[in-house]
Write a protein that holds these residues in place. Structure first.
Motif: not given
Length: 311
Positions: A150-162, A218-224, A297-305
């Motif tokens: 991996a390249r720790p210092k190089l940003a990947s293009l990531l997606l966040d459909p909330l 995405y903090n699944a433990k706290e649903k946040a 994203a569906r999990t976040i929506q259904v579980d109301q994070w």
């Protein structure tokens, strides 16, 4: 950790620019990139910038730690060389503030980047793609292990459909309104930290305008869903990110065949192709990644994070 069945040197792999040459730990920060005469469009400039950056930022090798816990051996044993994995920071980890977990593209945890000698602390961004370099039985044990590049210092293009309700989505999209009077200094600090360039392509704002966009944890433990960092992106990259996020959010929950066809069609669009090229991964990996973040994203929506702004 020593792993058997190391790959032969010099073999090109899916994650562009990563080979089995011994990884350097030296971090090279390239200068802001200038367009060459051949870069006649923003797309060409972005791709040229990304490839030049990949040539300058060294690859590092990591053994995956924690592979014997929580039933991970079955997953690790099935890993294949050249397989793409996803690395995700876990700042809420009670044992390690700099924890970086390693997941397959289905979102299943394989283990962690080791914290020994601050290896995990070198990862600057909330997520990144990596590549499985070798797998096999760990020497003198009955356990399977794996190493990755991996390249720790190089940003990947990531997606966040909330997939948030309309009002909430509008509020989060307007960073200026969200941060109020804090926005100007936050924006200035983010731009300065990025040396006034796109963090994915390192193209200077002198050549393409820069926009500041959120990076979410995405903090699944706290649903946040937690805003922990902002990233500077060239305006075309930020727009590409927003369009893909919207398209993924709009894919309906139907049968698996219909969903798979929709995701494959999205990857084949110009936006999907550019996303694939910028991250340097294969079509099949992109489709799996799209499906993973759609399910999340569906999990976040259904579980109301809840949404937390931690900046």
């Amino acid at each position: 950790m020593q792993v058997l069945h190391l790959r032969s040197k010099g073999v090109a792999v899916l994650l562009r620019g990563i080979t089995t040459r011994r990884a350097s730990t030296k971090v090279i920060v390239p200068k802001a990139l200038s367009p060459s005469p051949s870069a006649t469009s923003s797309t060409a400039l972005l791709l040229e910038g990304r490839r030049a950056t990949e040539d300058m930022v060294p690859v590092e090798a990591f053994a995956i730690a924690g592979v014997t816990f929580a039933g991970r051996q079955d997953l690790v044993r099935k890993l294949q060389r050249d397989q793409i994995v996803y690395l995700e920071r876990e700042p809420w980890n009670q044992y390690d503030l700099f924890a970086v977990r390693v997941l397959d593209l289905h979102g299943r945890v394989l283990g962690y980047i080791p914290r020994r000698d601050g290896q995990n602390a070198r990862f600057m961004y909330e997520g990144a793609f990596g590549l499985v370099a070798s797998t096999g039985l760990v020497k003198d044990t009955a356990f399977y292990g794996a190493r990755l590049y991996a390249r720790p210092k190089l940003a990947s293009l990531l997606l966040d459909p909330l997939m948030l309700p309309g009002t909430a989505a509008t509020c989060l999209a307007d960073l200026r309104a969200m941060f109020g009077e804090r926005w100007a200094p936050i924006r200035a600090t983010t731009l300065a930290a990025a040396n006034y360039r796109c963090e994915v392509t390192w193209v200077s704002q002198n050549h393409l305008p820069i926009e500041i966009t959120p990076q979410w944890c995405y903090n699944a433990k706290e649903k946040a869903v937690q805003l922990t960092r902002l990233i500077a992106l060239s305006k075309p990259v930020a727009a590409l990110k927003a369009r893909l996020e919207q398209a993924i959010a709009e894919i309906a929950d139907e049968n698996d065949t219909t969903t798979a066809a929709a995701l494959e069609a999205l990857q084949a669009t110009p936006d999907g192709q550019l996303f694939t090229e910028l991250n340097g991964i294969a079509k099949e990996d992109v489709i799996q990644y799209f499906e993973h973040i759609r399910r999340r994203a569906r999990t976040i929506q259904v579980d109301q994070w809840r949404i937390e702004l931690l900046l």
